[in-house]
Design a protein around this motif. Structure first.
Motif, PDB file in Angstrom:
ATOM      1  N   ARG A  95      -5.043  31.877  16.244  1.00  0.00           N
ATOM      2  CA  ARG A  95      -3.373  31.759  15.091  1.00  0.00           C
ATOM      3  C   ARG A  95      -3.864  30.999  14.164  1.00  0.00           C
ATOM      4  N   ILE A  96      -2.950  31.786  12.868  1.00  0.00           N
ATOM      5  CA  ILE A  96      -3.718  31.293  11.990  1.00  0.00           C
ATOM      6  C   ILE A  96      -2.233  31.179  10.922  1.00  0.00           C
ATOM      7  N   SER A  97      -2.338  29.719  10.935  1.00  0.00           N
ATOM      8  CA  SER A  97      -1.679  28.975  10.282  1.00  0.00           C
ATOM      9  C   SER A  97      -1.588  28.732   8.436  1.00  0.00           C
ATOM     10  N   THR A  98      -1.363  29.652   7.999  1.00  0.00           N
ATOM     11  CA  THR A  98      -1.496  29.732   6.343  1.00  0.00           C
ATOM     12  C   THR A  98      -0.665  29.033   5.647  1.00  0.00           C
ATOM     13  N   LYS A  99      -0.515  27.745   4.669  1.00  0.00           N
ATOM     14  CA  LYS A  99      -0.081  26.946   4.090  1.00  0.00           C
ATOM     15  C   LYS A  99      -0.283  27.001   2.585  1.00  0.00           C
ATOM     16  N   ASP A 100       1.434  27.496   1.903  1.00  0.00           N
ATOM     17  CA  ASP A 100       0.777  27.803   0.787  1.00  0.00           C
ATOM     18  C   ASP A 100       1.552  26.768  -0.334  1.00  0.00           C
ATOM     19  N   ARG A 101       1.352  26.640  -1.368  1.00  0.00           N
ATOM     20  CA  ARG A 101       1.033  25.404  -1.802  1.00  0.00           C
ATOM     21  C   ARG A 101       2.755  24.729  -2.503  1.00  0.00           C
ATOM     22  N   GLU A 102       3.619  25.512  -1.632  1.00  0.00           N
ATOM     23  CA  GLU A 102       4.939  24.451  -1.788  1.00  0.00           C
ATOM     24  C   GLU A 102       4.243  23.944  -0.614  1.00  0.00           C
ATOM     25  N   GLY A 103       4.127  24.182   0.508  1.00  0.00           N
ATOM     26  CA  GLY A 103       3.570  23.215   1.840  1.00  0.00           C
ATOM     27  C   GLY A 103       4.532  24.548   2.929  1.00  0.00           C
ATOM     28  N   ILE A 104       4.834  24.763   2.183  1.00  0.00           N
ATOM     29  CA  ILE A 104       5.539  25.782   3.985  1.00  0.00           C
ATOM     30  C   ILE A 104       4.117  27.245   4.284  1.00  0.00           C
ATOM     31  N   THR A 105       4.106  26.296   5.760  1.00  0.00           N
ATOM     32  CA  THR A 105       3.394  27.594   7.166  1.00  0.00           C
ATOM     33  C   THR A 105       3.899  28.909   7.320  1.00  0.00           C
ATOM     34  N   THR A 106       3.556  29.555   7.774  1.00  0.00           N
ATOM     35  CA  THR A 106       3.867  30.720   8.375  1.00  0.00           C
ATOM     36  C   THR A 106       2.348  31.022   9.326  1.00  0.00           C
ATOM     37  N   ASN A 107       2.653  31.124  10.635  1.00  0.00           N
ATOM     38  CA  ASN A 107       2.402  31.241  11.490  1.00  0.00           C
ATOM     39  C   ASN A 107       1.604  33.034  12.193  1.00  0.00           C
ATOM     40  N   ASN A 108      -0.067  33.532  12.108  1.00  0.00           N
ATOM     41  CA  ASN A 108       0.259  34.879  13.027  1.00  0.00           C
ATOM     42  C   ASN A 108      -0.675  34.126  13.873  1.00  0.00           C
ATOM     43  N   TYR A 109      -0.005  35.054  15.145  1.00  0.00           N
ATOM     44  CA  TYR A 109      -0.607  35.308  16.389  1.00  0.00           C
ATOM     45  C   TYR A 109      -1.259  37.003  16.682  1.00  0.00           C
ATOM     46  N   GLY A 110      -2.224  36.681  18.044  1.00  0.00           N
ATOM     47  CA  GLY A 110      -2.232  37.911  17.916  1.00  0.00           C
ATOM     48  C   GLY A 110      -3.894  38.090  19.005  1.00  0.00           C
ATOM     49  N   GLN A 111      -4.005  38.702  19.520  1.00  0.00           N
ATOM     50  CA  GLN A 111      -4.778  38.538  20.552  1.00  0.00           C
ATOM     51  C   GLN A 111      -6.479  39.454  20.297  1.00  0.00           C
ATOM     52  N   PHE A 112      -7.432  39.123  20.502  1.00  0.00           N
ATOM     53  CA  PHE A 112      -8.883  39.667  20.085  1.00  0.00           C
ATOM     54  C   PHE A 112      -9.718  40.217  20.973  1.00  0.00           C
ATOM     55  N   HIS A 113     -10.324  40.961  21.476  1.00  0.00           N
ATOM     56  CA  HIS A 113     -11.251  41.628  22.282  1.00  0.00           C
ATOM     57  C   HIS A 113     -12.422  41.926  20.736  1.00  0.00           C
ATOM     58  N   ILE A 114     -13.533  40.822  21.113  1.00  0.00           N
ATOM     59  CA  ILE A 114     -15.099  40.867  20.902  1.00  0.00           C
ATOM     60  C   ILE A 114     -16.464  41.540  21.316  1.00  0.00           C
ATOM     61  N   VAL A 115     -17.079  41.815  20.880  1.00  0.00           N
ATOM     62  CA  VAL A 115     -18.341  41.475  21.688  1.00  0.00           C
ATOM     63  C   VAL A 115     -19.062  41.402  20.720  1.00  0.00           C
ATOM     64  N   LEU A 116     -20.355  40.553  20.822  1.00  0.00           N
ATOM     65  CA  LEU A 116     -21.507  40.451  20.533  1.00  0.00           C
ATOM     66  C   LEU A 116     -22.784  40.364  21.237  1.00  0.00           C
ATOM     67  N   LYS A 117     -24.075  40.706  19.764  1.00  0.00           N
ATOM     68  CA  LYS A 117     -25.330  41.083  20.890  1.00  0.00           C
ATOM     69  C   LYS A 117     -26.181  40.580  19.904  1.00  0.00           C
ATOM     70  N   LYS A 118     -27.389  39.380  20.803  1.00  0.00           N
ATOM     71  CA  LYS A 118     -27.690  39.002  20.389  1.00  0.00           C
ATOM     72  C   LYS A 118     -29.037  39.920  18.835  1.00  0.00           C
ATOM     73  N   ILE A 119     -28.760  40.070  18.262  1.00  0.00           N
ATOM     74  CA  ILE A 119     -30.306  40.823  17.415  1.00  0.00           C
ATOM     75  C   ILE A 119     -30.573  39.678  16.138  1.00  0.00           C
ATOM     76  N   ASP A 120     -31.960  40.149  16.343  1.00  0.00           N
ATOM     77  CA  ASP A 120     -33.663  39.631  16.061  1.00  0.00           C
ATOM     78  C   ASP A 120     -33.112  38.391  16.546  1.00  0.00           C
ATOM     79  N   GLY A 121     -32.750  37.934  17.677  1.00  0.00           N
ATOM     80  CA  GLY A 121     -32.796  36.278  18.002  1.00  0.00           C
ATOM     81  C   GLY A 121     -30.963  35.398  17.461  1.00  0.00           C
ATOM     82  N   LYS A 122     -30.652  36.458  16.588  1.00  0.00           N
ATOM     83  CA  LYS A 122     -29.217  35.352  16.657  1.00  0.00           C
ATOM     84  C   LYS A 122     -28.322  36.322  17.465  1.00  0.00           C
TER      85      LYS A 122
END
Length: 142
Positions: free
Chosen positions: A85-112
């Motif tokens: 959930r990404i909640s973005t609040k604008d300068r007027e104090g209005i919050t918009t929520n965006n929702y999603g699903q993620f699939h991430i692949v991580l690799k260990k590269i040079d120890g990180k």
């Protein structure tokens, strides 16, 4: 280890609108897939910088919450699936929520650990992901 070296800094980069810090979590070569298409040229990194710069100019603040549905990790590779959930609040104090699903692949590269594949969507089986999907589990806390 991955939580501390990838996900905690990832969340912090979003919440501090730091595109450079966010981009540093990714590998040099990344496969990025969104509903808009496939990016194999790292164009999303320039987009991160531009988006966060605009957020700052607009006076926005962002809160990123997420949880994992599935994680499989060995010594050099991790495949992680979750919801955000990404909640973005604008300068007027209005919050918009965006929702999603993620699939991430991580690799260990040079120890990180680095993100090498990043796929996300805001629709599952033709249905938009919304608050109901997100609140089914508790977001991770660091």
């Amino acid at each position: 280890e991955i939580n501390q070296s990838v996900w905690k800094p990832f969340q912090k980069a979003f919440e501090t609108l730091d595109g450079e810090a966010l981009n540093a979590i990714y590998a040099e070569e990344v496969l990025r897939v969104t509903p808009k298409g496939i990016d194999t040229d790292n164009n999303f990194k320039a987009g991160n910088l531009k988006r966060f710069k605009q957020n700052k100019l607009d006076g926005d603040s962002i809160a990123l919450d997420f949880w994992f549905d599935n994680r499989h990790t060995n010594a050099t590779t991790s495949y992680e699936v979750g919801f955000y959930r990404i909640s973005t609040k604008d300068r007027e104090g209005i919050t918009t929520n965006n929702y999603g699903q993620f699939h991430i692949v991580l690799k260990k590269i040079d120890g990180k650990w680095r993100i090498t594949q990043d796929w996300d969507t805001n629709v599952i089986n033709g249905n938009p992901i919304d608050e109901t999907d997100f609140v089914s589990k508790t977001p991770i806390k660091f």
